[in-house]
Write a protein that holds these residues in place. Structure first.
Motif, PDB file in Angstrom:
ATOM      1  N   THR A  54       0.796  -1.005   0.013  1.00  0.00           N
ATOM      2  CA  THR A  54      -0.071   0.070  -0.217  1.00  0.00           C
ATOM      3  C   THR A  54       0.802   1.382  -0.022  1.00  0.00           C
ATOM      4  O   THR A  54       0.692   2.141  -0.960  1.00  0.00           O
ATOM      5  CB  THR A  54      -0.918  -0.025   1.267  1.00  0.00           C
ATOM      6  N   THR A  55       1.949   1.088   0.827  1.00  0.00           N
ATOM      7  CA  THR A  55       2.606   2.593   0.894  1.00  0.00           C
ATOM      8  C   THR A  55       3.458   2.724  -0.351  1.00  0.00           C
ATOM      9  O   THR A  55       3.497   3.592  -0.954  1.00  0.00           O
ATOM     10  CB  THR A  55       3.769   2.420   2.137  1.00  0.00           C
ATOM     11  N   ALA A  56       4.243   1.627  -0.672  1.00  0.00           N
ATOM     12  CA  ALA A  56       4.876   1.557  -2.177  1.00  0.00           C
ATOM     13  C   ALA A  56       3.935   1.975  -3.544  1.00  0.00           C
ATOM     14  O   ALA A  56       4.459   2.938  -4.215  1.00  0.00           O
ATOM     15  CB  ALA A  56       5.574   0.289  -2.283  1.00  0.00           C
ATOM     16  N   VAL A 106       0.927   3.994  -8.517  1.00  0.00           N
ATOM     17  CA  VAL A 106       0.617   3.024  -9.435  1.00  0.00           C
ATOM     18  C   VAL A 106      -0.829   2.592  -8.973  1.00  0.00           C
ATOM     19  O   VAL A 106      -1.045   2.185  -7.930  1.00  0.00           O
ATOM     20  CB  VAL A 106       1.536   1.640  -9.137  1.00  0.00           C
ATOM     21  N   ARG A 107      -1.699   2.214  -9.976  1.00  0.00           N
ATOM     22  CA  ARG A 107      -2.935   1.545  -9.830  1.00  0.00           C
ATOM     23  C   ARG A 107      -2.803   0.424 -10.736  1.00  0.00           C
ATOM     24  O   ARG A 107      -2.311   0.032 -11.528  1.00  0.00           O
ATOM     25  CB  ARG A 107      -4.167   2.517  -9.848  1.00  0.00           C
ATOM     26  N   GLY A 130      -0.361  -3.171 -16.785  1.00  0.00           N
ATOM     27  CA  GLY A 130       0.341  -2.790 -17.835  1.00  0.00           C
ATOM     28  C   GLY A 130       0.279  -1.206 -18.229  1.00  0.00           C
ATOM     29  O   GLY A 130       0.738  -0.690 -19.031  1.00  0.00           O
ATOM     30  N   THR A 131      -0.745  -0.570 -17.462  1.00  0.00           N
ATOM     31  CA  THR A 131      -1.164   0.797 -17.524  1.00  0.00           C
ATOM     32  C   THR A 131       0.135   1.761 -17.082  1.00  0.00           C
ATOM     33  O   THR A 131       0.343   2.989 -17.530  1.00  0.00           O
ATOM     34  CB  THR A 131      -2.397   1.111 -16.944  1.00  0.00           C
ATOM     35  N   ALA A 132       0.751   1.451 -16.060  1.00  0.00           N
ATOM     36  CA  ALA A 132       1.657   2.441 -15.470  1.00  0.00           C
ATOM     37  C   ALA A 132       3.115   1.979 -16.189  1.00  0.00           C
ATOM     38  O   ALA A 132       3.318   0.929 -16.942  1.00  0.00           O
ATOM     39  CB  ALA A 132       2.014   1.789 -13.823  1.00  0.00           C
ATOM     40  N   ALA A 173       8.662  -0.546 -11.363  1.00  0.00           N
ATOM     41  CA  ALA A 173      10.137  -0.814 -10.777  1.00  0.00           C
ATOM     42  C   ALA A 173      10.140  -0.318  -9.294  1.00  0.00           C
ATOM     43  O   ALA A 173      10.672  -0.812  -8.370  1.00  0.00           O
ATOM     44  CB  ALA A 173      11.242  -0.508 -11.569  1.00  0.00           C
ATOM     45  N   ALA A 174       9.665   0.962  -9.346  1.00  0.00           N
ATOM     46  CA  ALA A 174       9.725   1.628  -7.959  1.00  0.00           C
ATOM     47  C   ALA A 174       8.912   0.777  -6.885  1.00  0.00           C
ATOM     48  O   ALA A 174       9.081   0.687  -5.765  1.00  0.00           O
ATOM     49  CB  ALA A 174       9.193   3.264  -7.928  1.00  0.00           C
ATOM     50  N   LEU A 175       7.653   0.467  -7.402  1.00  0.00           N
ATOM     51  CA  LEU A 175       6.737  -0.245  -6.635  1.00  0.00           C
ATOM     52  C   LEU A 175       7.262  -1.491  -6.098  1.00  0.00           C
ATOM     53  O   LEU A 175       7.455  -1.836  -5.054  1.00  0.00           O
ATOM     54  CB  LEU A 175       5.268  -0.605  -7.345  1.00  0.00           C
ATOM     55  N   ALA A 176       8.063  -1.990  -7.132  1.00  0.00           N
ATOM     56  CA  ALA A 176       8.687  -3.448  -6.605  1.00  0.00           C
ATOM     57  C   ALA A 176       9.768  -3.217  -5.555  1.00  0.00           C
ATOM     58  O   ALA A 176       9.909  -3.963  -4.812  1.00  0.00           O
ATOM     59  CB  ALA A 176       9.278  -4.163  -7.952  1.00  0.00           C
ATOM     60  N   ASP A 177      10.554  -2.200  -5.909  1.00  0.00           N
ATOM     61  CA  ASP A 177      11.659  -2.104  -4.894  1.00  0.00           C
ATOM     62  C   ASP A 177      11.107  -1.546  -3.283  1.00  0.00           C
ATOM     63  O   ASP A 177      11.914  -2.211  -2.454  1.00  0.00           O
ATOM     64  CB  ASP A 177      12.527  -0.756  -5.311  1.00  0.00           C
ATOM     65  N   GLY A 178       9.983  -1.011  -3.384  1.00  0.00           N
ATOM     66  CA  GLY A 178       9.408  -0.780  -2.019  1.00  0.00           C
ATOM     67  C   GLY A 178       8.979  -1.976  -1.395  1.00  0.00           C
ATOM     68  O   GLY A 178       8.597  -2.061  -0.398  1.00  0.00           O
TER      69      GLY A 178
END
Length: 810
Positions: free
Chosen positions: A47-49, A55-56, A85-87, A93-98
């Motif tokens: 949720t935070t990342a 990203v939605r 695939g919309t983002a 990548a930032a979401l994954a890193d978070g």
């Protein structure tokens, strides 16, 4: 975690630690609680990342074991970051890193991927393992609809592709089983990868999801729980993400599970593995049957004009038929009225090389009438037929065991069922070893006059291992009772009991006693009693050794046993063994002795001695003979044994004899001739010249063998936490009339024979001959010793020598 707790890494780590330390909370509840705790933490991270990355249309998905909610203390976190695939790529990548970096920061193992639903579907179509993981996909956080769509698509693909995917999964399981072995028989099993382990249990779930077939449900969930509980305890005991149940950790794991000891743990694990293995066999058989039927259906419809073809039923025995590749009951069979039907069906299946239908076995397990005691002759004959069917016996026997039928037929079988064997020489558990011995014996039935007694003795020879004390002594009593139960007459019962009591007699005597000593042959003849029993015991000895493992039998051992049997048979036929005479050296030994007499120095030679023909008909050299001749003097045995140990030569047998040769002055000189049967531990054999040079140095004291061997022993690899039993040195009081027999049982190690020889030299005794036998990590050596005048030792002196040897080894 509660709302009041810190949802960050430190809060999750503390809550995780508290959960794992709660002894009262274990098994499925703890695994589920750990999964929920991890879900809550990852939900917060996601949720935070996602808010920070903007990203939605994304979701965090648990797959594999985590997806099933079965999170062991050190399990990997198998995660898929799914996005629509919309983002843009940077935001994803930032979401994954978070998410990934906080997991890594806590030192947790992570198996991760980032994909769109289309990418996930394509990857699953290309990689069977990915597809299997996605079958257990479960949403952890984010867009639930995205996950639901992927699950629906993956399941649909799996069912549509079943005719192609299931054979591939079957092959994958077979390759893994070939590589990792069968969990139910391994001393250090891999709870996940070995056959019958957690991987196979997961494969059965995948088969069920295909809607092609379903696994037998009875006991399967409990078996999975047992294996998972054992893995949890293993993770907590070792602090590592390991699935291998190593010997040094088994007692601790057993304690953590509230079990008595490592044997109780292994027996429980083996039981679970057998349940999974049996379910695996039944399920894949059904899968293959269904797939064959599907592929044949269009052709049959064309031929029969749409009529449904019933499977052909071929009679095999009374009340037993074959249908669609399995053995089933005939429509007229009545198990409740026919107590022999169970054994008749089993014998027919084994003879035909066909599996018993699971439905047949279950029906017989509940409806079959118990056999009267003693059994009728028809039942006994069917059991003998089953045991004599060869390799096909194993699968049929295991099917009967899976439904508890064997223990109902033979109640004492329960004691050896799934019982582990701590000796690494043994390949199988006790019960499977007994069946394997019967299989081996089935190939030897043409050699004996009573094949039925051979097969029954093979099945029962280790039945005493379920009881305390000497298993041969206990087994004799149990085998006698079981033979009566099976319906043998009094004379046959006595023969079976004798075979069980003395099933180790021939191999032990042949490898550890002097066959030229008349006392050796007489003791065996007295124990056996008759030529017909000797014939049976010879075959049983070979079958037992072959079923034990590759280290228990060789052409060399076979030749020693055959020699002993020949001598005992001659005695039983009325021929008295010849009085022992000093054996004249053969031509090579005499040549070396003359050379040693001339030079006054040791003389060595290495020669290959081909063994008798092996089972495939060709010669099987199992070692090399090392001959040493030198003037008789103290310290020869420990010096020669030490030199061989330094050169990494394994001694399989040793013979020492004194030879008197005339000198040029007309007198006689005493020489010592040593004949060693040796094999290189690895690599090639050393040159005789190098061995001779080191032997000369050892004898004159310039080579400190004890110091060199001590260095070797310090570097010898030892398993942490595994303590070998202490050495045991005994005097075989009736072993010989010509010498005193000192028997040594100890953990094999570099220089063991040197240390024994040193202790014997220090005790001022002469070694007449030595008989060395090594099985796995255990050495069993027998030394025929005399006093300096060549007479057997007095009892007090013999006991003192035994104590000195034991002290040296301790």
């Amino acid at each position: 975690m509660t709302e009041s707790e810190d949802s960050g890494p430190s809060g999750y780590a503390a809550a995780r630690l508290r959960l794992l330390q709660q002894e009262a909370r274990s098994g499925p509840p703890r695994r589920a609680a750990l999964a929920r705790l991890t879900d809550a933490w990852l939900d917060g991270l996601f949720t935070t990342a996602a808010e920070r990355a903007g990203v939605r249309g994304a979701a965090l998905v648990a797959v594999g074991g985590y997806g099933r909610g079965e999170l062991s203390p050190r399990s990997d976190l198998d995660l898929l970051l799914l996005h629509d695939g919309t983002a843009d790529a940077a935001a994803v990548a930032a979401l994954a890193d978070g998410i990934w970096y906080p997991v890594w920061d806590l030192g947790l193992a992570l198996d991760h991927s980032v994909r769109t639903p289309g990418e996930a579907r394509r990857t699953a179509g290309e990689d069977l393992k990915v597809q299997l993981g996605l079958l257990d996909a479960r949403p952890v956080a984010g867009d639930l609809g995205l996950v639901a769509g992927l699950r629906t698509t993956v399941l649909a693909d799996w069912r549509n592709q079943a005719p192609k995917r299931l054979p591939a999964l079957d092959e994958l399981c077979r390759e893994r089983a070939e590589r990792m072995g069968e969990l139910q028989f391994l001393l250090e099993p891999d709870l996940k990868e070995a056959r019958g382990g957690l991987r196979d249990a997961t494969a059965l779930r995948a088969v069920a999801a295909s809607w092609v077939a379903d696994a037998p449900r009875e006991g399967l969930a409990e078996a999975r729980r047992t294996l998972l509980d054992a893995r949890d305890a293993l993770h907590l005991t070792t602090g590592r993400a390991t699935d291998r149940l190593a010997l040094q950790e088994q007692d601790q794991v057993a304690g953590a599970l509230g079990l008595l000891d490592a044997d109780a743990l292994l027996r429980q694990v083996y039981e679970a593995a057998r349940t999974v293995s049996y379910a695996t066999d039944v399920t894949w058989r059904e899968v293959n049957r269904v797939l064959r039927a599907r592929s044949a259906r269009p052709r049959l419809r064309t031929i029969l004009g749409g009529a449904k073809a019933a499977p052909e039923r071929t009679p095999l025995a009374e009340g037993v038929v074959e249908a669609d590749g399995e053995v089933v009951l005939a429509r007229t069979a009545r198990p409740e009225r026919d107590p022999v039907l169970t054994l008749r069906a089993a014998a027919a299946a084994a003879e035909a090389g066909l599996p018993l239908s699971r439905h047949l076995v279950r029906h017989l397990g509940t409806a079959a009438q118990p056999l009267p005691v003693p059994w009728p002759s028809r039942a006994r004959e069917e059991l003998v037929t089953l045991l004599g069917a060869g390799g096909a016996t194993v699968a049929v026997w295991e099917a009967l065991e899976a439904e508890g039928i064997i223990t109902r037929l033979l109640p004492d079988w329960e004691r050896v069922h799934c019982r582990p064997q701590r000796n690494p020489v043994h390949t199988w558990t006790v019960d499977r070893h007994l069946v394997e011995t019967a299989v081996r014996a089935s190939h030897l039935t043409r050699r004996v006059g009573r094949p039925d007694l051979l097969l029954i003795a093979a099945l029962l020879h280790d039945i005493g291992k379920g009881w305390p004390g000497d298993h041969s002594v206990a087994g004799e009593v149990i085998a006698r009772d079981m033979a009566v139960r099976i319906g043998f007459d009094k004379q046959d019962v006595a023969v079976v009991a004798t075979l069980v009591r003395h099933h180790l007699l021939l191999i032990d005597t042949a490898t550890r006693r002097d066959l030229d000593d008349p006392a050796t042959v007489r003791s065996v003849a007295t124990a056996v009693g008759s030529a017909s029993t000797l014939e049976l015991l010879h075959a049983l000895t070979e079958a037992d050794a072959l079923a034990t493992g590759p280290a228990a039998w060789s052409s060399w051992r076979a030749s020693l046993v055959a020699d002993l049997v020949k001598r005992v048979a001659a005695l039983l036929a009325g021929e008295e063994p010849p009085a022992p005479e000093p054996l004249a050296p053969d031509a090579e030994q005499e040549r070396l002795a003359v050379e040693a007499l001339r030079t006054g120095e040791p003389v060595l030679s290495l020669r290959t001695r081909p063994e008798p023909a092996s089972e495939d008909g060709g010669p099987e050299p199992v070692g090399v003979e090392l001959l040493i001749a030198l003037p008789d003097r103290p310290g020869v045995l420990p010096a020669a044994a030490g030199v061989l140990a330094l050169h990494r030569l394994t001694v399989r047998a040793a013979d020492l004899r004194s030879v008197e040769l005339p000198t040029e002055l007309g007198e006689t000189a005493g020489l010592l001739v040593l004949s060693w049967r040796v094999a290189a531990e690895y690599g090639s054999l050393p040159q005789a010249a190098r061995l001779r040079a080191d032997l000369v140095r050892a004898l004159d004291g310039s080579l400190d063998i004890r110091a060199r061997l001590a260095e070797r022993e310090a570097a010898y690899p030892r398993r942490r936490g595994v303590k070998a039993p202490p050495p045991r040195v005994t005097v075989a009081a009736a072993g010989s009339r010509l010498a005193t027999v000192i028997e040594v049982r100890a953990q094999d190690a570099p220089g063991l024979l040197h240390r024994i020889g040193h202790a014997l030299e220090q005790s001022a005794v002469r070694v007449r001959s030595a008989h060395v036998s090594t099985l796995g990590a255990n050495a069993v050596d027998a030394f025929y010793v005399t006093d300096p005048d060549g007479e057997p030792l007095a009892p007090e002196q013999a006991a003192q020598v035994a104590r000195e040897v034991e002290r040296e080894l301790g």
